[in-house]
Motif scaffolding. Structure first.
Motif, PDB file in Angstrom:
ATOM      1  N   ALA A   1      71.832 -48.503 -14.988  1.00  0.00           N
ATOM      2  CA  ALA A   1      71.524 -49.810 -15.573  1.00  0.00           C
ATOM      3  C   ALA A   1      72.486 -50.875 -15.040  1.00  0.00           C
ATOM      4  O   ALA A   1      72.074 -52.009 -14.753  1.00  0.00           O
ATOM      5  CB  ALA A   1      71.604 -49.739 -17.101  1.00  0.00           C
ATOM      6  N   PHE A   2      73.760 -50.523 -14.883  1.00  0.00           N
ATOM      7  CA  PHE A   2      74.759 -51.433 -14.333  1.00  0.00           C
ATOM      8  C   PHE A   2      74.365 -51.845 -12.915  1.00  0.00           C
ATOM      9  O   PHE A   2      74.361 -53.038 -12.581  1.00  0.00           O
ATOM     10  CB  PHE A   2      76.122 -50.724 -14.341  1.00  0.00           C
ATOM     11  CG  PHE A   2      77.283 -51.558 -13.887  1.00  0.00           C
ATOM     12  CD1 PHE A   2      78.150 -52.105 -14.819  1.00  0.00           C
ATOM     13  CD2 PHE A   2      77.551 -51.770 -12.549  1.00  0.00           C
ATOM     14  CE1 PHE A   2      79.255 -52.858 -14.416  1.00  0.00           C
ATOM     15  CE2 PHE A   2      78.645 -52.506 -12.129  1.00  0.00           C
ATOM     16  CZ  PHE A   2      79.498 -53.062 -13.071  1.00  0.00           C
ATOM     17  N   ALA A   3      74.040 -50.877 -12.085  1.00  0.00           N
ATOM     18  CA  ALA A   3      73.650 -51.177 -10.695  1.00  0.00           C
ATOM     19  C   ALA A   3      72.407 -52.064 -10.664  1.00  0.00           C
ATOM     20  O   ALA A   3      72.326 -52.997  -9.851  1.00  0.00           O
ATOM     21  CB  ALA A   3      73.417 -49.883  -9.922  1.00  0.00           C
ATOM     22  N   ASP A   4      71.447 -51.787 -11.537  1.00  0.00           N
ATOM     23  CA  ASP A   4      70.242 -52.617 -11.600  1.00  0.00           C
ATOM     24  C   ASP A   4      70.606 -54.062 -11.936  1.00  0.00           C
ATOM     25  O   ASP A   4      70.052 -55.000 -11.338  1.00  0.00           O
ATOM     26  CB  ASP A   4      69.266 -52.083 -12.651  1.00  0.00           C
ATOM     27  CG  ASP A   4      68.562 -50.798 -12.232  1.00  0.00           C
ATOM     28  OD1 ASP A   4      68.595 -50.430 -11.027  1.00  0.00           O
ATOM     29  OD2 ASP A   4      67.980 -50.146 -13.126  1.00  0.00           O
ATOM     30  N   CYS A   5      71.526 -54.242 -12.871  1.00  0.00           N
ATOM     31  CA  CYS A   5      71.952 -55.595 -13.248  1.00  0.00           C
ATOM     32  C   CYS A   5      72.670 -56.292 -12.101  1.00  0.00           C
ATOM     33  O   CYS A   5      72.456 -57.489 -11.863  1.00  0.00           O
ATOM     34  CB  CYS A   5      72.855 -55.552 -14.477  1.00  0.00           C
ATOM     35  SG  CYS A   5      71.987 -55.188 -16.018  1.00  0.00           S
ATOM     36  N   VAL A   6      73.525 -55.570 -11.394  1.00  0.00           N
ATOM     37  CA  VAL A   6      74.241 -56.160 -10.263  1.00  0.00           C
ATOM     38  C   VAL A   6      73.242 -56.648  -9.216  1.00  0.00           C
ATOM     39  O   VAL A   6      73.393 -57.743  -8.668  1.00  0.00           O
ATOM     40  CB  VAL A   6      75.250 -55.163  -9.649  1.00  0.00           C
ATOM     41  CG1 VAL A   6      75.822 -55.692  -8.333  1.00  0.00           C
ATOM     42  CG2 VAL A   6      76.380 -54.877 -10.633  1.00  0.00           C
ATOM     43  N   GLU A   7      72.223 -55.852  -8.945  1.00  0.00           N
ATOM     44  CA  GLU A   7      71.204 -56.246  -7.952  1.00  0.00           C
ATOM     45  C   GLU A   7      70.517 -57.550  -8.327  1.00  0.00           C
ATOM     46  O   GLU A   7      70.077 -58.295  -7.453  1.00  0.00           O
ATOM     47  CB  GLU A   7      70.147 -55.153  -7.814  1.00  0.00           C
ATOM     48  CG  GLU A   7      70.573 -54.003  -6.974  1.00  0.00           C
ATOM     49  CD  GLU A   7      69.511 -52.934  -6.852  1.00  0.00           C
ATOM     50  OE1 GLU A   7      69.452 -52.322  -5.770  1.00  0.00           O
ATOM     51  OE2 GLU A   7      68.756 -52.690  -7.812  1.00  0.00           O
ATOM     52  N   LYS A   8      70.420 -57.833  -9.608  1.00  0.00           N
ATOM     53  CA  LYS A   8      69.703 -59.014 -10.081  1.00  0.00           C
ATOM     54  C   LYS A   8      70.581 -60.263 -10.186  1.00  0.00           C
ATOM     55  O   LYS A   8      70.088 -61.346 -10.470  1.00  0.00           O
ATOM     56  CB  LYS A   8      69.067 -58.719 -11.440  1.00  0.00           C
ATOM     57  CG  LYS A   8      67.978 -57.673 -11.357  1.00  0.00           C
ATOM     58  CD  LYS A   8      67.477 -57.291 -12.725  1.00  0.00           C
ATOM     59  CE  LYS A   8      66.478 -56.141 -12.602  1.00  0.00           C
ATOM     60  NZ  LYS A   8      66.205 -55.524 -13.896  1.00  0.00           N
ATOM     61  N   LEU A   9      71.886 -60.107  -9.966  1.00  0.00           N
ATOM     62  CA  LEU A   9      72.781 -61.262 -10.052  1.00  0.00           C
ATOM     63  C   LEU A   9      72.485 -62.246  -8.927  1.00  0.00           C
ATOM     64  O   LEU A   9      72.166 -61.842  -7.808  1.00  0.00           O
ATOM     65  CB  LEU A   9      74.247 -60.816  -9.971  1.00  0.00           C
ATOM     66  CG  LEU A   9      74.771 -60.024 -11.158  1.00  0.00           C
ATOM     67  CD1 LEU A   9      76.162 -59.484 -10.853  1.00  0.00           C
ATOM     68  CD2 LEU A   9      74.788 -60.879 -12.426  1.00  0.00           C
TER      69      LEU A   9
ATOM     70  N   GLU B   1      73.314 -64.778  -6.000  1.00  0.00           N
ATOM     71  CA  GLU B   1      74.334 -64.707  -4.949  1.00  0.00           C
ATOM     72  C   GLU B   1      75.464 -65.710  -5.155  1.00  0.00           C
ATOM     73  O   GLU B   1      76.572 -65.498  -4.686  1.00  0.00           O
ATOM     74  CB  GLU B   1      73.693 -64.922  -3.574  1.00  0.00           C
ATOM     75  CG  GLU B   1      72.827 -63.752  -3.138  1.00  0.00           C
ATOM     76  CD  GLU B   1      73.596 -62.438  -3.024  1.00  0.00           C
ATOM     77  OE1 GLU B   1      74.503 -62.341  -2.177  1.00  0.00           O
ATOM     78  OE2 GLU B   1      73.293 -61.520  -3.796  1.00  0.00           O
ATOM     79  N   ASN B   2      75.218 -66.766  -5.895  1.00  0.00           N
ATOM     80  CA  ASN B   2      76.264 -67.766  -6.094  1.00  0.00           C
ATOM     81  C   ASN B   2      77.176 -67.458  -7.282  1.00  0.00           C
ATOM     82  O   ASN B   2      78.109 -68.206  -7.550  1.00  0.00           O
ATOM     83  CB  ASN B   2      75.669 -69.173  -6.221  1.00  0.00           C
ATOM     84  CG  ASN B   2      74.800 -69.324  -7.442  1.00  0.00           C
ATOM     85  OD1 ASN B   2      74.544 -68.380  -8.168  1.00  0.00           O
ATOM     86  ND2 ASN B   2      74.320 -70.539  -7.654  1.00  0.00           N
ATOM     87  N   CYS B   3      76.955 -66.348  -7.969  1.00  0.00           N
ATOM     88  CA  CYS B   3      77.799 -66.041  -9.134  1.00  0.00           C
ATOM     89  C   CYS B   3      79.068 -65.285  -8.759  1.00  0.00           C
ATOM     90  O   CYS B   3      80.015 -65.256  -9.544  1.00  0.00           O
ATOM     91  CB  CYS B   3      77.013 -65.243 -10.176  1.00  0.00           C
ATOM     92  SG  CYS B   3      76.943 -63.478  -9.865  1.00  0.00           S
ATOM     93  N   PHE B   4      79.130 -64.693  -7.596  1.00  0.00           N
ATOM     94  CA  PHE B   4      80.213 -63.766  -7.276  1.00  0.00           C
ATOM     95  C   PHE B   4      81.586 -64.419  -7.174  1.00  0.00           C
ATOM     96  O   PHE B   4      82.597 -63.753  -7.373  1.00  0.00           O
ATOM     97  CB  PHE B   4      79.886 -62.952  -6.025  1.00  0.00           C
ATOM     98  CG  PHE B   4      78.767 -61.987  -6.294  1.00  0.00           C
ATOM     99  CD1 PHE B   4      78.968 -60.863  -7.060  1.00  0.00           C
ATOM    100  CD2 PHE B   4      77.496 -62.234  -5.803  1.00  0.00           C
ATOM    101  CE1 PHE B   4      77.944 -59.991  -7.345  1.00  0.00           C
ATOM    102  CE2 PHE B   4      76.452 -61.367  -6.083  1.00  0.00           C
ATOM    103  CZ  PHE B   4      76.679 -60.243  -6.855  1.00  0.00           C
TER     104      PHE B   4
END
Length: 152
Positions: free
Chosen positions: A102-110, A112-115
């Protein structure tokens, strides 16, 4: 490749395999019994304690990704609930890996400008720092668990 895709890939690899170290959290925990997980070796943490500790941060950040406030304190990151059977151990390990996916799925959806943006508060650094830090943290504790498995 997008940063979100790359970080999610690295996170999955440290949990499920395929990274350049040739090991993963799942591989290290495979076959660990409840008895092994709770066995204390000298003054070292147990496999259960380290597994909980790694998951503690994943679960806390996952909740932030899901819209909750950050509710974690380093002081509690080793305070796991008691596990008293093989079934409880297996249930816990399954939760660790379900939350990891679930964590990886959420990261994929972030986006690109949030990092480079602050993660909940400036004092915690950026989103990138927190996600990369969790990946590094997991690698570190995989090594400890690997050694503990040999000792127990």
């Amino acid at each position: 490749m997008k940063i979100s895709t790359q970080l999610a890939k690295h996170f999955r690899e440290v949990h499920f395999g395929g990274n350049w170290t040739g090991t993963s959290f799942q591989q290290i925990l495979d076959g660990v019994t409840y008895e092994q997980a709770i066995t204390k070796v000298g003054d070292l943490n147990t496999i259960l304690t380290l597994t909980y500790h790694v998951h503690y941060y994943v679960a806390a950040v996952l909740k932030v990704f899901q819209g909750d406030a950050l509710n974690a304190k380093d002081a509690y990151s080793f305070d796991h609930p008691p596990i008293s059977s093989q079934a409880e151990w297996e249930t816990f390990v399954a939760k660790v890996f379900n939350d990891a996916e679930a964590f990886a799925d959420c990261v994929e959806k972030l986006s690109e400008n949030c990092f480079d943006q602050d993660f909940t508060d400036k004092k915690y650094g950026s989103y990138y720092r927190n996600i990369a830090g969790i990946i590094e943290h997991t690698h570190y504790h995989i090594g400890q668990i690997s050694l503990l498995k040999k000792l127990v």
